[in-house]
Motif scaffolding. Structure first.
Motif, PDB file in Angstrom:
ATOM      1  N   SER A  85       0.839  -1.198   0.000  1.00 28.62           N
ATOM      2  CA  SER A  85       0.000   0.000   0.000  1.00 28.62           C
ATOM      3  C   SER A  85       0.875   1.249   0.000  1.00 28.62           C
ATOM      4  O   SER A  85       2.073   1.203   0.311  1.00 28.62           O
ATOM      5  CB  SER A  85      -0.914   0.010   1.225  1.00 28.62           C
ATOM      6  OG  SER A  85      -0.165   0.269   2.404  1.00 28.62           O
ATOM      7  N   ALA A  86       0.256   2.379  -0.317  1.00 25.56           N
ATOM      8  CA  ALA A  86       0.996   3.644  -0.378  1.00 25.56           C
ATOM      9  C   ALA A  86       1.661   3.963   0.957  1.00 25.56           C
ATOM     10  O   ALA A  86       2.779   4.492   0.992  1.00 25.56           O
ATOM     11  CB  ALA A  86       0.052   4.775  -0.788  1.00 25.56           C
ATOM     12  N   TRP A  87       0.990   3.646   2.061  1.00 24.53           N
ATOM     13  CA  TRP A  87       1.559   3.909   3.384  1.00 24.53           C
ATOM     14  C   TRP A  87       2.715   2.960   3.684  1.00 24.53           C
ATOM     15  O   TRP A  87       3.787   3.379   4.124  1.00 24.53           O
ATOM     16  CB  TRP A  87       0.476   3.784   4.453  1.00 24.53           C
ATOM     17  CG  TRP A  87       0.990   3.978   5.849  1.00 24.53           C
ATOM     18  CD1 TRP A  87       1.460   3.016   6.698  1.00 24.53           C
ATOM     19  CD2 TRP A  87       1.127   5.219   6.552  1.00 24.53           C
ATOM     20  NE1 TRP A  87       1.868   3.567   7.886  1.00 24.53           N
ATOM     21  CE2 TRP A  87       1.674   4.923   7.830  1.00 24.53           C
ATOM     22  CE3 TRP A  87       0.834   6.553   6.244  1.00 24.53           C
ATOM     23  CZ2 TRP A  87       1.928   5.907   8.783  1.00 24.53           C
ATOM     24  CZ3 TRP A  87       1.090   7.530   7.199  1.00 24.53           C
ATOM     25  CH2 TRP A  87       1.627   7.202   8.445  1.00 24.53           C
ATOM     26  N   GLU A  88       2.508   1.687   3.439  1.00 24.19           N
ATOM     27  CA  GLU A  88       3.485   0.684   3.873  1.00 24.19           C
ATOM     28  C   GLU A  88       4.776   0.704   3.066  1.00 24.19           C
ATOM     29  O   GLU A  88       5.825   0.310   3.577  1.00 24.19           O
ATOM     30  CB  GLU A  88       2.852  -0.715   3.822  1.00 24.19           C
ATOM     31  CG  GLU A  88       1.653  -0.889   4.747  1.00 24.19           C
ATOM     32  CD  GLU A  88       1.979  -0.732   6.223  1.00 24.19           C
ATOM     33  OE1 GLU A  88       3.081  -1.131   6.642  1.00 24.19           O
ATOM     34  OE2 GLU A  88       1.122  -0.198   6.960  1.00 24.19           O
ATOM     35  N   ILE A  89       4.730   1.166   1.808  1.00 24.43           N
ATOM     36  CA  ILE A  89       5.975   1.178   1.029  1.00 24.43           C
ATOM     37  C   ILE A  89       6.996   2.141   1.628  1.00 24.43           C
ATOM     38  O   ILE A  89       8.200   1.987   1.404  1.00 24.43           O
ATOM     39  CB  ILE A  89       5.734   1.505  -0.465  1.00 24.43           C
ATOM     40  CG1 ILE A  89       5.090   2.877  -0.641  1.00 24.43           C
ATOM     41  CG2 ILE A  89       4.924   0.412  -1.132  1.00 24.43           C
ATOM     42  CD1 ILE A  89       4.950   3.300  -2.102  1.00 24.43           C
ATOM     43  N   ASN A  90       6.535   3.102   2.416  1.00 24.02           N
ATOM     44  CA  ASN A  90       7.485   3.987   3.097  1.00 24.02           C
ATOM     45  C   ASN A  90       8.379   3.201   4.052  1.00 24.02           C
ATOM     46  O   ASN A  90       9.570   3.496   4.191  1.00 24.02           O
ATOM     47  CB  ASN A  90       6.729   5.073   3.869  1.00 24.02           C
ATOM     48  CG  ASN A  90       5.956   6.002   2.958  1.00 24.02           C
ATOM     49  OD1 ASN A  90       6.522   6.634   2.076  1.00 24.02           O
ATOM     50  ND2 ASN A  90       4.651   6.072   3.155  1.00 24.02           N
ATOM     51  N   PHE A  91       7.814   2.180   4.699  1.00 26.62           N
ATOM     52  CA  PHE A  91       8.581   1.366   5.645  1.00 26.62           C
ATOM     53  C   PHE A  91       9.507   0.392   4.914  1.00 26.62           C
ATOM     54  O   PHE A  91      10.556   0.027   5.437  1.00 26.62           O
ATOM     55  CB  PHE A  91       7.627   0.612   6.573  1.00 26.62           C
ATOM     56  CG  PHE A  91       6.899   1.511   7.532  1.00 26.62           C
ATOM     57  CD1 PHE A  91       7.337   1.657   8.831  1.00 26.62           C
ATOM     58  CD2 PHE A  91       5.785   2.232   7.126  1.00 26.62           C
ATOM     59  CE1 PHE A  91       6.682   2.499   9.724  1.00 26.62           C
ATOM     60  CE2 PHE A  91       5.117   3.079   8.003  1.00 26.62           C
ATOM     61  CZ  PHE A  91       5.567   3.219   9.297  1.00 26.62           C
ATOM     62  N   LEU A  92       9.112  -0.020   3.707  1.00 25.92           N
ATOM     63  CA  LEU A  92       9.993  -0.877   2.910  1.00 25.92           C
ATOM     64  C   LEU A  92      11.212  -0.088   2.441  1.00 25.92           C
ATOM     65  O   LEU A  92      12.349  -0.575   2.518  1.00 25.92           O
ATOM     66  CB  LEU A  92       9.256  -1.425   1.684  1.00 25.92           C
ATOM     67  CG  LEU A  92       7.921  -2.146   1.874  1.00 25.92           C
ATOM     68  CD1 LEU A  92       7.436  -2.693   0.540  1.00 25.92           C
ATOM     69  CD2 LEU A  92       8.031  -3.253   2.892  1.00 25.92           C
ATOM     70  N   LYS A  93      10.965   1.120   1.966  1.00 28.73           N
ATOM     71  CA  LYS A  93      12.041   1.933   1.407  1.00 28.73           C
ATOM     72  C   LYS A  93      12.928   2.550   2.485  1.00 28.73           C
ATOM     73  O   LYS A  93      14.119   2.790   2.254  1.00 28.73           O
ATOM     74  CB  LYS A  93      11.446   3.049   0.543  1.00 28.73           C
ATOM     75  CG  LYS A  93      10.736   2.566  -0.711  1.00 28.73           C
ATOM     76  CD  LYS A  93      10.154   3.752  -1.474  1.00 28.73           C
ATOM     77  CE  LYS A  93       9.512   3.331  -2.774  1.00 28.73           C
ATOM     78  NZ  LYS A  93       8.946   4.484  -3.517  1.00 28.73           N
ATOM     79  N   THR A  94      12.337   2.826   3.648  1.00 28.67           N
ATOM     80  CA  THR A  94      13.076   3.443   4.757  1.00 28.67           C
ATOM     81  C   THR A  94      12.819   2.621   6.015  1.00 28.67           C
ATOM     82  O   THR A  94      12.005   2.989   6.866  1.00 28.67           O
ATOM     83  CB  THR A  94      12.631   4.902   4.969  1.00 28.67           C
ATOM     84  OG1 THR A  94      12.618   5.589   3.715  1.00 28.67           O
ATOM     85  CG2 THR A  94      13.569   5.630   5.930  1.00 28.67           C
ATOM     86  N   PRO A  95      13.478   1.478   6.159  1.00 29.21           N
ATOM     87  CA  PRO A  95      13.167   0.554   7.257  1.00 29.21           C
ATOM     88  C   PRO A  95      13.333   1.148   8.654  1.00 29.21           C
ATOM     89  O   PRO A  95      12.712   0.671   9.603  1.00 29.21           O
ATOM     90  CB  PRO A  95      14.152  -0.601   7.029  1.00 29.21           C
ATOM     91  CG  PRO A  95      14.481  -0.541   5.577  1.00 29.21           C
ATOM     92  CD  PRO A  95      14.473   0.915   5.232  1.00 29.21           C
ATOM     93  N   LYS A  96      14.141   2.195   8.780  1.00 25.48           N
ATOM     94  CA  LYS A  96      14.336   2.807  10.097  1.00 25.48           C
ATOM     95  C   LYS A  96      13.049   3.433  10.625  1.00 25.48           C
ATOM     96  O   LYS A  96      12.931   3.722  11.819  1.00 25.48           O
ATOM     97  CB  LYS A  96      15.447   3.860  10.015  1.00 25.48           C
ATOM     98  CG  LYS A  96      15.975   4.316  11.370  1.00 25.48           C
ATOM     99  CD  LYS A  96      17.169   5.246  11.207  1.00 25.48           C
ATOM    100  CE  LYS A  96      17.720   5.687  12.552  1.00 25.48           C
ATOM    101  NZ  LYS A  96      18.908   6.567  12.397  1.00 25.48           N
TER     102      LYS A  96
END
Length: 299
Positions: A85-96
């Protein structure tokens, strides 16, 4: 890892710690979630090669490390796209971002920057912007917020991969205060899943494949009761006298005779307590008060 066939085109990859998804079309396949680390990614690759499939894409239900930790290895081997999802890809790209969110938005200490809370960096694309991909694979993408804010479920041929939308019986007994980031969204998700008439099975990521003809409803009802029980416990406790977040965490753990022996688990509990406090505050059922430079929650 071993394959469990659910329908002609849908399989569950069962492992000791997590259930993953495999959907095939001819010799092509896609994977739903990839486990904790590069070892998991390599095992998935070996399994795909063993069955002469060709990996076309990865879908992550959400951006927690135990669900996307194998992405990097698989992408390195196959160069396939990764969707969430649009929200979760932020955590994939920036795991910190995951340990960052667990540590109240401050730079997280190194002890939280471990593989359980911070997976290897992964590419990611918003799956909602890739309609051709969704249509080609015949998928339904279902919003399942609560455990994480942008979690999605993936449905194919009556099989719904629900990520961590609810806990199966064993984990619910072991973790009586389930981790979540939005309690109201989580309860809404649970009711939606319970009442969905178009599924034959739910595949829970941790220890559970449930038939919707009875089993699923019972497990989901147990989760709903638990979340509502915690909600009432916290509200009634605050009504009796003002409490800090840390005091409420202890009260909730003691209520369920649960032990929290590690700092890592405690951070998850604190985030969860804050999710309940956020809901109660938004509904004007509690208020924050300051006493001697200490924040309390009061009726």
């Amino acid at each position: 890892m071993q394959l469990k066939q659910m329908t002609e085109k849908v399989y569950v990859i069962e492992s000791r710690t997590i259930n993953l998804g495999l959907i095939i079309q001819g010799k092509e396949c896609i994977i739903i979630d990839t486990g904790l680390d590069k070892t998991s990614g390599q095992k998935i690759s070996n399994l795909i090669l063993e069955h002469n499939f060709e990996l076309q894409a990865i879908i992550n239900t959400h951006g927690h490390a135990d669900h996307f930790g194998g992405n990097q290895r698989l992408v390195k081997l196959t160069n396939v796209p990764v969707y969430s999802s649009a929200w979760e890809i932020n955590f994939l790209k920036t795991p910190k971002l995951e340990p960052f969110s667990l540590f109240c938005g401050a730079n997280p200490p190194r002890i939280l920057q471990n593989k359980f809370y911070m997976g290897p960096k992964s590419p990611g694309e918003d799956i909602s912007c890739n309609k051709d991909f969704i249509d080609y694979w015949g998928l339904d993408i279902i919003s399942l917020p609560g455990h994480s804010l942008g979690m999605i479920g993936i449905k194919k041929d009556g099989i719904l991969f629900v990520g961590d939308a609810y806990l199966s019986e064993g984990p619910l007994a072991k973790h009586p205060v389930p981790f979540l980031m939005d309690v109201d969204a989580s309860i809404e998700t649970l009711f939606m899943l319970r009442d969905d008439p178009d599924c034959n099975f739910h595949v829970n990521s941790h220890q559970g494949i449930y038939s919707t003809r009875g089993e699923t409803g019972q497990v989901i009802e147990a989760n709903i009761r638990r979340l509502e029980e915690i909600y009432v416990l916290l509200e009634n406790t605050i009504a009796s006298s003002p409490k800090t977040s840390q005091e409420l965490a202890k009260i909730a753990l003691d209520y369920f005779n649960a032990d929290c022996n590690t700092y890592f688990v405690y951070q998850l509990i604190i985030v969860t307590i804050n999710a309940y406090l956020s809901s109660l505050l938004d509904k004007q059922r509690i208020q924050p008060i300051m006493k001697s430079n200490v924040l309390y929650w009061s009726k």
